[in-house]
Each structure stands twice: as C-alpha cells, then as structure tokens.
Design a protein around this motif. Sequence first.
Motif, PDB file in Angstrom:
ATOM      1  N   GLU A  71       0.754  -1.240   0.079  1.00  0.00           N
ATOM      2  CA  GLU A  71      -0.128  -0.043  -0.030  1.00  0.00           C
ATOM      3  C   GLU A  71       0.845   1.213   0.083  1.00  0.00           C
ATOM      4  O   GLU A  71       1.683   1.438   0.773  1.00  0.00           O
ATOM      5  CB  GLU A  71      -0.927   0.043   1.349  1.00  0.00           C
ATOM      6  N   ILE A  72       0.562   2.099  -0.922  1.00  0.00           N
ATOM      7  CA  ILE A  72       1.227   3.549  -0.822  1.00  0.00           C
ATOM      8  C   ILE A  72       0.077   4.626  -0.405  1.00  0.00           C
ATOM      9  O   ILE A  72      -0.917   4.530  -1.150  1.00  0.00           O
ATOM     10  CB  ILE A  72       1.764   3.823  -2.194  1.00  0.00           C
ATOM     11  N   LEU A 131       3.351  -6.436  -6.341  1.00  0.00           N
ATOM     12  CA  LEU A 131       4.518  -6.629  -6.682  1.00  0.00           C
ATOM     13  C   LEU A 131       5.421  -7.381  -5.594  1.00  0.00           C
ATOM     14  O   LEU A 131       4.986  -7.756  -4.440  1.00  0.00           O
ATOM     15  CB  LEU A 131       5.336  -5.066  -6.428  1.00  0.00           C
ATOM     16  N   THR A 132       6.761  -7.654  -6.146  1.00  0.00           N
ATOM     17  CA  THR A 132       7.550  -8.537  -5.176  1.00  0.00           C
ATOM     18  C   THR A 132       8.175  -7.598  -4.292  1.00  0.00           C
ATOM     19  O   THR A 132       7.948  -6.340  -4.314  1.00  0.00           O
ATOM     20  CB  THR A 132       8.722  -9.171  -6.071  1.00  0.00           C
ATOM     21  N   ASP A 133       8.819  -8.147  -3.125  1.00  0.00           N
ATOM     22  CA  ASP A 133       9.439  -7.173  -2.293  1.00  0.00           C
ATOM     23  C   ASP A 133      10.742  -6.501  -2.706  1.00  0.00           C
ATOM     24  O   ASP A 133      11.815  -6.976  -2.779  1.00  0.00           O
ATOM     25  CB  ASP A 133       9.739  -8.116  -0.990  1.00  0.00           C
ATOM     26  N   ASP A 134      10.376  -5.176  -3.322  1.00  0.00           N
ATOM     27  CA  ASP A 134      11.345  -4.456  -4.022  1.00  0.00           C
ATOM     28  C   ASP A 134      11.312  -2.969  -3.395  1.00  0.00           C
ATOM     29  O   ASP A 134      10.538  -2.132  -3.992  1.00  0.00           O
ATOM     30  CB  ASP A 134      11.334  -4.368  -5.459  1.00  0.00           C
ATOM     31  N   GLN A 135      11.981  -2.647  -2.246  1.00  0.00           N
ATOM     32  CA  GLN A 135      11.486  -1.429  -1.538  1.00  0.00           C
ATOM     33  C   GLN A 135      12.131  -0.052  -2.651  1.00  0.00           C
ATOM     34  O   GLN A 135      11.424   0.731  -2.606  1.00  0.00           O
ATOM     35  CB  GLN A 135      12.342  -1.302  -0.129  1.00  0.00           C
ATOM     36  N   GLU A 136      13.199  -0.221  -3.209  1.00  0.00           N
ATOM     37  CA  GLU A 136      13.438   0.813  -4.154  1.00  0.00           C
ATOM     38  C   GLU A 136      12.434   1.111  -4.930  1.00  0.00           C
ATOM     39  O   GLU A 136      12.165   2.265  -5.452  1.00  0.00           O
ATOM     40  CB  GLU A 136      14.896   0.525  -4.694  1.00  0.00           C
ATOM     41  N   ARG A 137      11.922   0.128  -5.773  1.00  0.00           N
ATOM     42  CA  ARG A 137      10.785   0.390  -6.779  1.00  0.00           C
ATOM     43  C   ARG A 137       9.833   0.815  -6.244  1.00  0.00           C
ATOM     44  O   ARG A 137       8.962   1.877  -6.763  1.00  0.00           O
ATOM     45  CB  ARG A 137      10.668  -1.044  -7.476  1.00  0.00           C
ATOM     46  N   LEU A 138       9.176   0.317  -5.063  1.00  0.00           N
ATOM     47  CA  LEU A 138       8.065   0.986  -4.218  1.00  0.00           C
ATOM     48  C   LEU A 138       8.462   2.330  -3.751  1.00  0.00           C
ATOM     49  O   LEU A 138       7.547   3.140  -4.121  1.00  0.00           O
ATOM     50  CB  LEU A 138       7.820  -0.061  -3.009  1.00  0.00           C
ATOM     51  N   GLU A 139       9.637   2.747  -3.560  1.00  0.00           N
ATOM     52  CA  GLU A 139       9.757   4.264  -3.057  1.00  0.00           C
ATOM     53  C   GLU A 139       9.639   4.962  -4.450  1.00  0.00           C
ATOM     54  O   GLU A 139       9.291   6.100  -4.450  1.00  0.00           O
ATOM     55  CB  GLU A 139      11.144   4.438  -2.467  1.00  0.00           C
ATOM     56  N   LEU A 156       7.952   4.431  -6.853  1.00  0.00           N
ATOM     57  CA  LEU A 156       6.438   4.773  -7.297  1.00  0.00           C
ATOM     58  C   LEU A 156       5.595   5.685  -6.338  1.00  0.00           C
ATOM     59  O   LEU A 156       4.739   6.317  -6.977  1.00  0.00           O
ATOM     60  CB  LEU A 156       5.777   3.342  -7.193  1.00  0.00           C
ATOM     61  N   ALA A 157       6.187   5.698  -5.283  1.00  0.00           N
ATOM     62  CA  ALA A 157       5.542   6.461  -4.213  1.00  0.00           C
ATOM     63  C   ALA A 157       5.850   7.909  -4.633  1.00  0.00           C
ATOM     64  O   ALA A 157       5.074   8.756  -4.475  1.00  0.00           O
ATOM     65  CB  ALA A 157       5.965   6.103  -2.770  1.00  0.00           C
ATOM     66  N   GLY A 158       7.069   8.147  -4.994  1.00  0.00           N
ATOM     67  CA  GLY A 158       7.366   9.559  -5.279  1.00  0.00           C
ATOM     68  C   GLY A 158       6.773  10.022  -6.553  1.00  0.00           C
ATOM     69  O   GLY A 158       6.436  10.955  -6.703  1.00  0.00           O
ATOM     70  N   GLY A 159       6.641   9.191  -7.493  1.00  0.00           N
ATOM     71  CA  GLY A 159       6.095   9.310  -8.924  1.00  0.00           C
ATOM     72  C   GLY A 159       4.675   9.612  -8.602  1.00  0.00           C
ATOM     73  O   GLY A 159       3.989  10.630  -9.548  1.00  0.00           O
ATOM     74  N   SER A 168       2.348   2.937 -17.045  1.00  0.00           N
ATOM     75  CA  SER A 168       3.933   3.246 -17.634  1.00  0.00           C
ATOM     76  C   SER A 168       4.822   2.602 -16.653  1.00  0.00           C
ATOM     77  O   SER A 168       6.086   2.437 -17.477  1.00  0.00           O
ATOM     78  CB  SER A 168       3.731   4.632 -17.705  1.00  0.00           C
ATOM     79  N   GLN A 169       4.704   2.241 -15.419  1.00  0.00           N
ATOM     80  CA  GLN A 169       5.935   1.725 -14.640  1.00  0.00           C
ATOM     81  C   GLN A 169       5.786   0.158 -14.752  1.00  0.00           C
ATOM     82  O   GLN A 169       6.427  -0.501 -14.092  1.00  0.00           O
ATOM     83  CB  GLN A 169       5.794   2.355 -13.272  1.00  0.00           C
ATOM     84  N   GLY A 170       4.953  -0.312 -15.662  1.00  0.00           N
ATOM     85  CA  GLY A 170       4.831  -1.802 -15.645  1.00  0.00           C
ATOM     86  C   GLY A 170       3.931  -2.484 -14.491  1.00  0.00           C
ATOM     87  O   GLY A 170       4.235  -3.901 -14.333  1.00  0.00           O
ATOM     88  N   VAL A 171       3.332  -1.945 -13.804  1.00  0.00           N
ATOM     89  CA  VAL A 171       2.485  -2.434 -12.542  1.00  0.00           C
ATOM     90  C   VAL A 171       1.526  -2.905 -13.125  1.00  0.00           C
ATOM     91  O   VAL A 171       0.376  -2.056 -13.716  1.00  0.00           O
ATOM     92  CB  VAL A 171       2.194  -1.348 -11.530  1.00  0.00           C
ATOM     93  N   GLN A 172       1.100  -4.166 -13.104  1.00  0.00           N
ATOM     94  CA  GLN A 172      -0.016  -4.869 -13.849  1.00  0.00           C
ATOM     95  C   GLN A 172      -1.216  -5.185 -13.087  1.00  0.00           C
ATOM     96  O   GLN A 172      -2.397  -5.350 -13.565  1.00  0.00           O
ATOM     97  CB  GLN A 172       0.604  -6.289 -14.532  1.00  0.00           C
TER      98      GLN A 172
END
Length: 349
Positions: free
Chosen positions: A38-39, A54-62, A64-67, A202-206
Amino acid sequence: MTFRMLRPARVTLASAFLALAVVALAGCSFEPEEKVWEISGPVFGTSYHINVVLTDDQERLETLAGGVEKVLEKVDGAMSTWREDSELSRFNQKTDQSEWTPISGQLFDVLSTAKEISELTGGAFDVTVGPLVNLWGFGPRARPETVPSDQELARLLAATGFENLELKADPPAVRAARPQYVDLSAIAKGYGVDAVARFLDSQGVQAYLVEIGGEVRVNGRKPDGSTWRLAIEQPIFDGREVNRVVTLDSQSMATSGDYRNYYESEGRRYSHTIDPETGKPITHNLASVSVIAEDCMTADALATGFNVMGYERASALAVRENIPAYFIVRTDEGFETHQTPAFSSYVIQ
C-alpha cells in the motif's frame, strides 16, 4: 473535495485495505513471490490509498510513491480552486474570458468530459456552479452566516451555465461567452485516480487498486487470482456500514451521496451537492448513487449528475444508456436499494 498541498507518501505492506467505501474486503493468502503493498498519503483535502501487487522491492516501491506524488501535484496545480496559482484559478480570475486561454492537455480532457456529461444529464452536472458552491459555503470561502436569499441565488444562476464554456482541442484552449467560475471538484478527483493509474501502467505495474477519497479504479488481479472486492457504504451520517459488495476487474467506481459533506443551520441539513437548476442543495430522497465506468473521471461525474437528478430521472437515464448504477433511496421505513441491469453482474454480496 478540497485541494491542498501534498505531504510525503508512505509505503506499507497491506494485509487488508482500509475503509468501507474503498476496501478490498477479502483477506487472501498470497504467493511468496508477490504481495500487496500500500502507498498512501494526504491529497485534495482527503487521502489516497494505492494497492500494488509486486515483489518485495523497496527501491521500486519508493520510486512509485514519489511518482504518485508528482502526478497528484500536477493535477492539483492544474485544477485546484483552493490554490490561487493553479491553472484553473488563473482562468477563473480573468475578468475577460472571451478570448481563447491556452490550457494543458489534462485540463482540456477534464473540461471536455465535463461538457459531455453535462449534455448527457441535461445540465444536472455543471462545473460552472462554482459561485453557488461558494455561496452555500462548500468552496474555499467561509461558510455564510445566513442562508442565501432568493435574490442572491437568482443573480448567480443567471450568470452560470456549462453552455457558456467553449473548448478547442488544437491547441488546447478554453473561453467563455460571459465570465465563469469553474469548479471541478465533482470530476477532478476521479481524474486524479485515472492519472495515477496511467502512471502505474507506464511503470509496468499490472495489478493495482487506486483510491482517492472513495473513488476507485482497479486493474488486474490479486496474487491469488481473485478480483478486487469493494464495498458500497450504507449512507448513514454517523459510523460506517456496508450496504453492498461488488467485484471489479479493470473498471472504476465512484459514489456520490448527501451523507458526508453537509452542515446544519436552523434545524435544516444542507448537502454540498448543488442543483444547477435551482441553485440550492439537493433535497430529494436519493441518499447515494454508485456508478461503474471504464475510467474514474466519467464515473465521478456521472455519480454527481445522477445524485442531482434524483432516483427516478437518473435511473431512467442509466437504464437507457446501459450504465451500471446502484441507488440507495431513503424511505420512511428505511433504505431501499435499486440497481440497473448493467450493474447486477458486479454484485457479489
């Protein structure tokens, strides 16, 4: 809806989604490689909650949150009536609106959809009623000490009307036959949901669920393959209860009602939803209407238009246009519920 500056989002692991109107109600067991994250954060005077699979990828989640914050800030900067520097406010402040004013593509898209829904609903949805929203105390100005007089209402009504706005697509621009104060609070929140959804695409989140202040858009499925389940609230003034549960796959749902944003004066309750025909808050017995559409902007505007129209007129229009809509009507004995044939396939509880 109000528009305010954003504060930083937060990212958490979602075990179940939050409040009744927005929540994915069923708890699920997820496959190890994917989880629901959850963001969330504040926006538009309310809050947003986004579930992403998503898988556990904190960098990608951060990232996404900034975007997401940047996307919502851009919407706010274009459509807020609470910010004097917004694109919409600059247009509203012009004393002469008869010349073409260049606007962004996103503001053009919202105004275009607003005009389409206005025409479809016979003017029940009208973004030019901003002066009346303000007069009744539901805009950025202070709440009035007394109920507006018939003379005040007549004066402002005479100056409003969606037909006064003219748009051109290339390049995007707007003008008005007479000066208008445009208020997009009944459609911009849905547009914000769509804008976030497009960013996630656009970020590939399906697979995701995007919610802002109760307006929702979903795509894909949860890790166990199940669809997103959403609750429609019982339209009560105190507390939260579920009236109906629906399931969505790749659609949006928006709800409009008279039970959250209102005030009381001299023993009477005044809803924030203004009828463009009378200039007054709605008073009929339709307590809540939920609409499903492909995009949340359309669902948001239709729900407001239907709420203004009342059950009988709105239901007839929704059936004729094959629009999935769910109505909750107040009666002396309690609530009655009605749904269009197009809505029935989404109901699971």
